[in-house]
Motif scaffolding. Structure first.
Motif, mmCIF file in Angstrom:
data_model
loop_
_atom_site.group_PDB
_atom_site.id
_atom_site.type_symbol
_atom_site.label_atom_id
_atom_site.label_comp_id
_atom_site.label_asym_id
_atom_site.label_seq_id
_atom_site.Cartn_x
_atom_site.Cartn_y
_atom_site.Cartn_z
ATOM 1 N N UNK A 196 6.441 -2.307 1.614
ATOM 2 C CA UNK A 196 6.517 -0.888 1.262
ATOM 3 C C UNK A 196 5.378 -0.073 1.881
ATOM 4 N N UNK A 197 4.406 -0.787 2.509
ATOM 5 C CA UNK A 197 3.312 -0.127 3.250
ATOM 6 C C UNK A 197 2.447 0.783 2.360
ATOM 7 N N UNK A 201 -0.602 3.214 3.855
ATOM 8 C CA UNK A 201 -0.562 4.643 3.514
ATOM 9 C C UNK A 201 -1.587 5.029 2.449
ATOM 10 N N UNK A 202 -2.405 4.054 2.046
ATOM 11 C CA UNK A 202 -3.430 4.264 1.018
ATOM 12 C C UNK A 202 -2.853 4.823 -0.283
ATOM 13 N N UNK A 203 -1.644 4.372 -0.574
ATOM 14 C CA UNK A 203 -1.009 4.746 -1.844
ATOM 15 C C UNK A 203 -1.431 3.717 -2.891
ATOM 16 N N UNK A 207 0.672 1.010 -5.567
ATOM 17 C CA UNK A 207 0.463 -0.389 -5.192
ATOM 18 C C UNK A 207 0.022 -1.220 -6.392
ATOM 19 N N UNK A 208 -1.017 -0.751 -7.107
ATOM 20 C CA UNK A 208 -1.526 -1.535 -8.235
ATOM 21 C C UNK A 208 -0.565 -1.523 -9.423
ATOM 22 N N UNK A 209 0.170 -0.434 -9.604
ATOM 23 C CA UNK A 209 1.152 -0.400 -10.700
ATOM 24 C C UNK A 209 2.194 -1.508 -10.498
ATOM 25 N N UNK A 210 2.740 -1.613 -9.281
ATOM 26 C CA UNK A 210 3.767 -2.625 -9.008
ATOM 27 C C UNK A 210 3.165 -4.030 -8.944
ATOM 28 N N UNK A 269 -11.403 4.257 -6.524
ATOM 29 C CA UNK A 269 -10.481 4.308 -5.381
ATOM 30 C C UNK A 269 -10.781 3.101 -4.502
ATOM 31 N N UNK A 270 -9.853 2.138 -4.418
ATOM 32 C CA UNK A 270 -10.094 0.929 -3.630
ATOM 33 C C UNK A 270 -9.858 1.192 -2.142
#
Length: 318
Positions: A196-197, A201-203, A207-210, A269-270
């Motif tokens: 899902x990149x 994309x620094x989303x 990312x961490x939720x999923x 912010x990681x």
């Protein structure tokens, strides 16, 4: 006058010819009084067919339903149609064989009706003697086997089918819920997350939720821990108290889950490197989980029940 005589002679010749060259139908019944079950014979004969088609009731359907057919034979030649019907009646009374309509070519012919009387010849009080006395026969095991082997084999077949169905159901459940199946499915879910990149994309939040959601579902199914309902702090404490997950895996879960909570609440912010590292470590943790499950299963078995191979595995896991 001669012409009139010729006309009369010619008409008479035509009349005689119609009888001479027409079809001749005859029928017969050998008995009009029958005992119960006695066989009688009803015959039909047609002569001078000249190859014409005969249309009549089909075989075994010529007589009414009271008459039980024994045999119904038909013989057809160019000029002759023969039919012989053997029948019996098993009910007392008077019964009628009605006139039977037969079509020969374009001509309709009919038989004469017959009346049949059926009587019961047995009298009350008559003694019925067997032809020979009943003989007692001693049966051995082979005789009983010959009589009942099909029932026995059928019973064994039914039992085998039942065990087969139970085995298939248990095997299917075991395969579906086995640690290897759960591991492979979770690895597929993690690969889908990577594609899902979110990292590129620094989303970080999605990312961490999923990532945490996939991990919680995996821990719940693989370790039988209610990770899907516990808060992170409660989950960490639960893992430490139960000692189901190895310390190495427990440390990874704790660090990533705590970092995920901070990210979700926008407290940190990681970087891309950290996100990639967390995905790899969760993936490695999933791969190593089967060892945790194996160790837990061995701990639940007494030492006496373990084989030498299992004892060696248990020492290595410790």
């Amino acid at each position: 006058m001669p012409y009139r005589i010729f006309k009369i002679f010619f008409s008479f010749f035509i009349f005689i010819s119609s009888f001479s060259f027409g079809q001749t139908l005859s029928s017969s019944l050998d008995k009009t009084t029958l005992a119960l079950g006695e066989v009688a014979i009803f015959k039909i004969q047609i002569l001078d067919l000249e190859g014409k088609n005969v249309q009549i009731a089909p075989r075994n359907e010529l007589l009414p339903f009271h008459f039980e057919m024994v045999n119904d034979s038909i013989a057809i030649q160019k000029d002759i149609y023969l039919r012989s019907v053997k029948f019996a009646v098993f009910q007392e009374g008077k019964f009628t064989i009605p006139e039977i309509e037969i079509k020969v070519g374009d001509q309709i012919l009919k038989t004469i009706p017959y009346e049949v009387e059926v009587i019961n010849t047995a009298k009350k009080g008559d003694q019925i003697n067997d032809i020979m006395k009943n003989k007692e026969v001693d049966l051995d095991v082979q005789d009983y086997w010959d009589m009942y082997k099909f029932y026995v084999l059928l019973a064994f077949l039914i039992i085998a089918i039942i065990f087969l169905i139970i085995g298939i159901i248990r095997w299917g459940r075991k395969r579906k819920d086995s640690p290897a199946v759960t591991t492979n499915q979770t690895l597929k879910d993690l690969e889908k997350l990577r594609k899902k990149n979110y990292i590129e994309n620094e989303n970080f939040r999605d990312f961490y939720v999923e990532l945490i959601e996939i991990s919680r579902a995996f821990i719940t199914k693989q370790y039988q821990i209610p990770a899907d309902v516990l808060l992170t702090d409660d989950l960490v404490e639960y893992m430490k108290n139960t000692n189901v997950i190895s310390q190495e895996n427990e440390k990874i879960v704790e660090e990533i889950f705590l970092r995920g909570d901070l990210v979700k609440f926008a407290k940190t912010i990681p970087t891309k490197e950290i996100m990639s590292k967390d995905l790899i470590e969760i993936r490695d943790f999933v791969k190593r989980s089967t060892k945790d499950v194996e160790a837990e299963n061995l701990r639940n078995v007494s030492v006496e029940e373990l084989s030498d191979e299992d004892r060696s595995k248990l020492r290595k896991l410790k």
